[in-house]
Write an enzyme that holds these catalytic residues in place. Structure first.
Site, PDB file in Angstrom:
ATOM      1  N   CYS A 151      -0.467  21.454  -4.463  1.00  0.00           N
ATOM      2  CA  CYS A 151       0.347  23.236  -5.570  1.00  0.00           C
ATOM      3  C   CYS A 151      -0.937  24.050  -5.103  1.00  0.00           C
ATOM      4  CB  CYS A 151      -0.608  23.247  -7.166  1.00  0.00           C
ATOM      5  SG  CYS A 151      -0.129  21.515  -8.369  1.00  0.00           S
ATOM      6  N   ARG A 190       2.079  24.081  -0.232  1.00  0.00           N
ATOM      7  CA  ARG A 190       1.549  23.324  -1.288  1.00  0.00           C
ATOM      8  C   ARG A 190       2.543  22.406  -1.838  1.00  0.00           C
ATOM      9  NH1 ARG A 190      -4.290  23.607   0.174  1.00  0.00           N
ATOM     10  NH2 ARG A 190      -4.336  22.672  -1.948  1.00  0.00           N
ATOM     11  N   TRP A 237       3.200  21.684  -7.245  1.00  0.00           N
ATOM     12  CA  TRP A 237       3.754  20.107  -6.807  1.00  0.00           C
ATOM     13  C   TRP A 237       3.753  19.045  -7.451  1.00  0.00           C
ATOM     14  CZ3 TRP A 237       2.057  15.173  -5.152  1.00  0.00           C
ATOM     15  CH2 TRP A 237       3.220  14.839  -4.702  1.00  0.00           C
ATOM     16  N   ASN A 277      -5.608  23.189  -9.333  1.00  0.00           N
ATOM     17  CA  ASN A 277      -5.074  21.785  -8.854  1.00  0.00           C
ATOM     18  C   ASN A 277      -5.538  20.950  -8.857  1.00  0.00           C
ATOM     19  OD1 ASN A 277      -3.724  21.374  -6.121  1.00  0.00           O
ATOM     20  ND2 ASN A 277      -5.195  22.607  -5.190  1.00  0.00           N
ATOM     21  N   GLY A 278      -4.906  19.923  -8.354  1.00  0.00           N
ATOM     22  CA  GLY A 278      -5.653  18.502  -8.553  1.00  0.00           C
ATOM     23  C   GLY A 278      -5.575  17.616  -9.710  1.00  0.00           C
ATOM     24  N   GLU A 329       6.660   7.823  13.641  1.00  0.00           N
ATOM     25  CA  GLU A 329       7.080   8.831  13.303  1.00  0.00           C
ATOM     26  C   GLU A 329       8.424   9.799  13.668  1.00  0.00           C
ATOM     27  OE1 GLU A 329       4.653  11.022  12.492  1.00  0.00           O
ATOM     28  OE2 GLU A 329       5.482  13.246  13.213  1.00  0.00           O
ATOM     29  N   LYS A 382      10.289  10.703  10.741  1.00  0.00           N
ATOM     30  CA  LYS A 382      10.436  11.991  10.486  1.00  0.00           C
ATOM     31  C   LYS A 382      12.106  12.467   9.442  1.00  0.00           C
ATOM     32  CE  LYS A 382       8.307  14.598  10.955  1.00  0.00           C
ATOM     33  NZ  LYS A 382       6.711  14.674  11.359  1.00  0.00           N
ATOM     34  N   GLU A 434      11.668  12.046   6.235  1.00  0.00           N
ATOM     35  CA  GLU A 434      11.672  12.808   5.494  1.00  0.00           C
ATOM     36  C   GLU A 434      12.754  14.098   5.517  1.00  0.00           C
ATOM     37  OE1 GLU A 434       6.507  14.108   6.214  1.00  0.00           O
ATOM     38  OE2 GLU A 434       7.727  13.969   8.322  1.00  0.00           O
ATOM     39  N   HIS A 471      11.984 -10.639  14.674  1.00  0.00           N
ATOM     40  CA  HIS A 471      11.933 -12.762  13.347  1.00  0.00           C
ATOM     41  C   HIS A 471      12.083 -11.322  12.053  1.00  0.00           C
ATOM     42  CE1 HIS A 471       8.871 -14.739  16.202  1.00  0.00           C
ATOM     43  NE2 HIS A 471       8.726 -13.056  16.624  1.00  0.00           N
ATOM     44  N   LYS A 499       2.678  20.036   2.266  1.00  0.00           N
ATOM     45  CA  LYS A 499       2.627  20.139   3.827  1.00  0.00           C
ATOM     46  C   LYS A 499       0.874  19.590   3.800  1.00  0.00           C
ATOM     47  CE  LYS A 499       2.242  21.299   8.016  1.00  0.00           C
ATOM     48  NZ  LYS A 499       3.538  20.648   8.194  1.00  0.00           N
TER      49      LYS A 499
HETATM   50  C1  G6P Z   1       1.426  15.387   4.474  1.00  0.00           C
HETATM   51  C2  G6P Z   1       2.737  16.357   4.861  1.00  0.00           C
HETATM   52  C3  G6P Z   1       2.612  15.053   6.256  1.00  0.00           C
HETATM   53  C4  G6P Z   1       1.040  15.091   6.803  1.00  0.00           C
HETATM   54  C5  G6P Z   1       0.208  14.366   6.227  1.00  0.00           C
HETATM   55  C6  G6P Z   1      -1.154  14.343   6.641  1.00  0.00           C
HETATM   56  O1  G6P Z   1       2.225  14.172   3.744  1.00  0.00           O
HETATM   57  O2  G6P Z   1       4.127  16.359   4.377  1.00  0.00           O
HETATM   58  O3  G6P Z   1       3.501  15.927   7.133  1.00  0.00           O
HETATM   59  O4  G6P Z   1       1.406  14.440   8.172  1.00  0.00           O
HETATM   60  O5  G6P Z   1       0.544  15.510   4.357  1.00  0.00           O
HETATM   61  O6  G6P Z   1      -1.630  15.928   6.275  1.00  0.00           O
HETATM   62  P1  G6P Z   1      -3.036  16.590   7.869  1.00  0.00           P
HETATM   63  O7  G6P Z   1      -3.655  18.117   7.197  1.00  0.00           O
HETATM   64  O8  G6P Z   1      -3.800  15.545   6.863  1.00  0.00           O
HETATM   65  O9  G6P Z   1      -2.487  16.018   8.660  1.00  0.00           O
END
Ligand code: G6P
Length: 612
Positions: free
Chosen positions: A2, A27, A75, A100-101, A485, A489, A492, A508, A607
């Site tokens: 949030c 956020r 969120w 927020n929290g 990674e 991606k 996501e 395995h 994010k």
């Molecule tokens: C969220 C974002 C990711 C990010 C992760 C860690 O899950 O969607 O893209 O890698 O947080 O965030 P930070 O700001 O600590 O890199």
């Protein structure tokens, strides 16, 4: 996680609040709302399901405005995304609040408040706080005292902003575990989850500390610490510029940010490389280099994409120094007992610098075992991680808006290379070896440009993936985290289930999944493990699997049935993880675009994750 924004001003504030929300949308974006105390002395709100644009459209039809207001982009944690769960939450006509929290004892508080006659209109944990404040307001307390009293009953994490028509020129805020910043204007003041929300209106900020409660009017800011004592917090002038949320020639921020990587990597290297060594580029305590010389162990902590950067860092540090390095996701580390370590360098990696689990892990090491030094690799200069760490190594990616991290990741890898060399220098490693690494690092922006030339080819290749439900990603050595990674991606933003495996582990178990419906993406730079990787690829092909291999042009992997080869530039071994990230980012981007998903704001994600 949030986003919160608030304002008390002489001018109408809704437009300022909406611009703030737009900037905080990274956020969370499942619903948004705004509440104001109007000139006629009543508290009104507008809330809408979906993104901030939906709230703006609603306000276009039914406008509200006032000189005191709070706003929120959500969120969901407690309660589905729905208008009734969107903030601001009210208690009757007198208390409006955004949060927020997570309030951990919300169930007990809800029961108690219901027993005393309060009716709840949402499923959120937040609404209990609004009613709790109302309990104290009915006792005749000022709004500040109401919040000071209410917070004594709250367990969990919160950033709160509270308004009431009782005090039409007062904004009360509280911070415990979730970020909150006050923005100082001239004859007007603001609050926000981060400074980006307020950069269009001010560049002077006060960062609240955990336990702080503040009373903010147009002309005055009074801050009280966890004991209730009045305190002064420093005012910081920010040099951050208000980013233009401008796509330029690009269709999505993610694509723009992928293509910005030659510049962001160059900016992260700028001013840090001498002719044959890395300059001391750590900010913080003055004896940084002396501390690095004493390091016996490194522990890296991060979440999500930043965790993948840490995994690559481990390969690099252990291959080039005699320092053992461990990497763990913050949410696990923070709840696990670890034996004390000797001369530990504790490294956090984070784009935002506000990730709740990463911050908690840092707090834990500071409180429990201690360390020789805490260092953060971070992209946001004013963030909590930077403020809480002894040392900072900044990435210079610029603001990243797409939720799927791209340029932040590659700049984190660059920062890890710099850290690795600083450790090598501190430990007296071979000067020739260091000079070679520095020389290679200079070539990195140009190599990234060359990898981006594959864009059109990858766009066509993406067509092969849009009907698929699953994909495997393979890599070996330091390219295994890059495969992880790549899989992350794809998950996501295209919602295709993707898993990464170290190529040697395929037989395995996961080999059982391989058939013509399972695309297998592989990264194959010309490293020491190339020949072993080639054997793994044959194991897949002989079982009917379709392979997509990003390979060094000198790797001599030939196109064949079910084997698509995409030629990559020849890259020095140490730089391969950085350069091979690019085609995987482009692949997931084009698959998502062709599937028609919301690339920059994928469903259910945010994010910056400032809740546990
Ligand atoms: C969220 C974002 C990711 C990010 C992760 C860690 O899950 O969607 O893209 O890698 O947080 O965030 P930070 O700001 O600590 O890199």
């Amino acid at each position: 996680m949030c986003g919160i924004v608030g304002a008390v001003a002489q001018r109408p504030v809704v437009e300022i609040l909406l611009e703030g929300l737009r900037r905080l949308e990274y956020r969370g974006y499942d619903s948004a709302g705004v509440a104001v105390v109007r000139g006629q002395g009543d508290l009104v709100r507008s809330r809408a399901l979906g993104k901030v644009a939906a709230l703006m459209a609603q306000l276009g039809v039914e406008p509200i405005d006032g000189h005191l207001g709070i706003a929120h982009t959500r969120w969901a944690t407690h309660g589905v995304p729905a208008e009734r769960n969107a903030h601001p939450h009210f208690s009757g006509e007198w208390v409006g609040l955004v949060h927020n929290g997570i309030i951990e004892n919300h169930a007990d508080l809800r029961k108690r408040l219901q027993d005393t006659g309060f009716t709840f209109t949402s499923d959120t944990d937040t609404e209990v706080v609004a009613h709790l404040v109302e309990v104290f307001r009915r006792q005749g307390l000022s709004l500040l005292d109401c919040v000071l009293a209410a917070r004594c009953e709250l367990q969990g994490a919160y950033a709160l902003a509270v308004i009431s028509p009782n005090e039409p020129d007062t904004l009360i805020v509280a911070r415990q575990g979730s970020p909150l910043v006050i923005g100082l204007g001239i004859g007007e003041n603001f609050i926000g989850s981060d400074i980006q929300a307020m950069l269009p209106v001010t560049s002077r900020f006060i960062y609240l500390e955990n336990g702080d409660v503040a009373r903010i009017t147009r002309h005055k800011v009074d801050i009280y610490d966890v004991t209730g004592a009045k305190v002064e917090r420093p005012v910081k002038q920010s040099s951050a510029c208000s980013f233009a949320a401008d796509l330029g020639e690009y269709r999505h921020f993610m694509l723009k940010e992928i293509f910005e990587q030659p510049q962001s990597v160059a900016a992260t290297l700028e001013g840090r490389l001498a002719a044959d060594h890395v300059l001391p580029c750590l900010h913080g305590v003055s004896d940084a280099l002396e501390r690095l010389a004493q390091v016996d162990e490194v522990q890296i902590i991060a979440c999500g994409t930043s965790y993948h950067a840490g995994l690559v860092g481990r390969y690099w540090i252990e291959a080039n120094t005699d320092i053992p390095c461990q990497v763990e996701v913050a949410s696990e580390y923070r709840y696990r007992r670890q034996p004390p370590r000797k001369n530990l360098l504790f490294v956090t990696i984070s784009q935002s610098g506000e990730t709740a689990d990463t911050l908690a892990a840092l707090e834990k090491i500071k409180e429990n075992h201690g360390s020789l030094a805490t260092l953060t690799i971070c992209n946001v200069a004013e963030s909590s991680l930077i403020r809480e760490s002894d040392l900072a190594l900044m990435t210079v990616a610029g603001p990243e808006i797409g939720v799927a991290s791209t340029k932040a990741f590659t700049t984190q890898l660059v920062a890890l290379q710099l850290l690795m060399v600083l450790l090598m220098q501190a430990k007296g490693a071979d000067a020739g070896k260091i000079a070679k690494i520095v020389d290679d690092l200079r070539k990195l922006p140009a190599l990234i440009e060359q990898a981006l030339d594959l864009n059109a080819t990858i766009e066509k290749l993406a067509e092969h993936f849009i009907e698929k439900h699953h994909a495997l990603f393979l890599g070996r050595g330091e390219l295994y985290p890059i495969a992880m990674e790549g899989a992350l991606k794809l998950k996501e933003i295209s919602y295709i289930h993707a898993e990464a495996y170290p190529a040697g582990e395929l037989k395995h178990g996961p080999l059982a999944l391989v058939d013509s419906e399972m695309p297998i993406v592989t990264v194959a730079p010309n490293t020491a493990l190339l020949e072993k990787l080639k054997s793994n690829l044959e194991e897949v092909r002989s079982r009917g699997g379709v392979l997509y291999v990003f390979a060094d042009r000198e790797a001599h992997i030939q196109e064949a049935d079910n084997l698509h080869v995409l030629e990559m530039p020849h890259v020095p071994e140490l730089l391969a993880p950085i350069v091979y990230t690019l085609p995987l980012q482009l692949l997931s981007y084009h698959v998502a675009v062709q599937k028609g998903t919301d690339v920059d704001k994928p469903r259910n994600l945010a994010k910056s994750v400032t809740v546990e």
